[in-house]
Design an enzyme around this catalytic site. Structure first.
Site, PDB file in Angstrom:
ATOM      1  N   CYS A   1       0.836  -1.193   0.000  1.00  0.00           N
ATOM      2  CA  CYS A   1       0.000   0.000   0.000  1.00  0.00           C
ATOM      3  C   CYS A   1       0.876   1.250   0.000  1.00  0.00           C
ATOM      4  CB  CYS A   1      -0.921  -0.003   1.212  1.00  0.00           C
ATOM      5  SG  CYS A   1      -2.001  -1.442   1.341  1.00  0.00           S
ATOM      6  N   GLN A   2       0.244   2.381  -0.214  1.00  0.00           N
ATOM      7  CA  GLN A   2       0.951   3.656  -0.224  1.00  0.00           C
ATOM      8  C   GLN A   2       0.368   4.563   0.853  1.00  0.00           C
ATOM      9  OE1 GLN A   2       3.433   4.966  -2.768  1.00  0.00           O
ATOM     10  NE2 GLN A   2       3.740   2.761  -2.935  1.00  0.00           N
TER      11      GLN A   2
END
Length: 273
Positions: free
Chosen positions: A2-3
């Protein structure tokens, strides 16, 4: 992976420039297509926008992009699912109340066999490891300090200890804020920079967009931006050491400490993002 994106400032600031590059990573320049969300603190209130659609195509992301909400603390997340189906209830960031304030949490990683007992005050709505970790963190803080919020230094030390426990179960990069300060934990990948006078131009990596911050800031402004990967290609981003927790307040680093055995090196290496 994820970011994560966070912003902590000494004055209310909009995140439109950083969000322009960040949202592109949700299905345009990267593979994170499993939903996105962003939370803005405004005083004691919080605005939370969530969408299980990819951020690069999300009409809600377009609204946020065109709506210059000013905030001193912002947390955003683009999801690539590891645990839990793609759905609105599993979309980060998550929000709960503790000591009369909203708390916002977003996580990047994968916690294996993390199923701590929860006493019912904080329970997950979805079925992600991330939301379970958030509920357990807040439950543990309330058990430790009761109904009275602790001094900031005591809160930071407690978060260090609790993060060590969560981190034993796997990758645990996270951002956490109560609207007064922002905490960032680097398990294996997180970067930050601080923009302050003298301000200069910056160019996004994921979009051909440049802004001259000297035109839109005052000499007293100070903004810390935290991201999984650098958002610009002409600024110096600092790579956080793995196994470290950082406390940001008023656009600067207040303290940091290690969350794994052994000392965190004092000097962070520079990464020419």
């Amino acid at each position: 992976m994820c970011q994560l994106l966070g912003m902590n400032c000494n004055v209310p600031t909009d995140i439109c420039f950083s969000f322009t590059g960040f949202r592109a990573r949700g299905g345009l320049t990267d593979v994170h297509r499993d939903g996105w969300g962003i939370a803005f603190f405004e005083g004691r209130g919080a605005r939370l926008f969530l969408d299980p659609q990819p951020s690069a195509q999300s009409p809600i992301a377009e609204l946020v992009h065109n709506y210059p909400i000013r905030s001193r603390n912002v947390i955003a997340h683009i999801r690539k699912a590891t645990q839990g189906q793609v759905s609105l209830e599993n979309t980060h960031p998550f929000m709960r109340e503790l000591w009369g304030r909203h708390w916002i949490f977003a996580h990047n990683g994968n916690l294996l066999d993390f199923d701590p007992p929860l006493d019912g005050l904080y329970l997950p709505v979805g079925n992600t490891d991330s939301e379970r970790a958030f509920c357990w963190l807040l439950q543990s803080l309330r058990r430790r300090f009761g109904q009275t919020p602790p001094p900031p230094e005591a809160l930071f030390q407690a978060l260090l200890e609790l993060t060590r426990e969560v981190g034993r179960h796997g990758e645990c990069n996270y951002l956490l804020s109560n609207g007064e300060r922002l905490f960032a934990h680097c398990s294996n990948q997180l970067t930050y920079l601080i923009r302050q006078a003298p301000f200069r131009k910056a160019h996004l990596k994921d979009q051909d967009v440049t802004v001259d911050f000297a035109d839109i800031t005052t000499p007293d402004d100070r903004v810390a931006v935290i991201a999984t990967q650098p958002l610009t290609d002409d600024e110096h981003w600092i790579t956080l050491p793995p196994g470290s927790l950082w406390w940001f307040e008023n656009g600067q680093v207040i303290s940091h400490g290690e969350t794994v055995p052994g000392p965190v090196k004092g000097a962070c290496r520079q990464n020419g993002g």
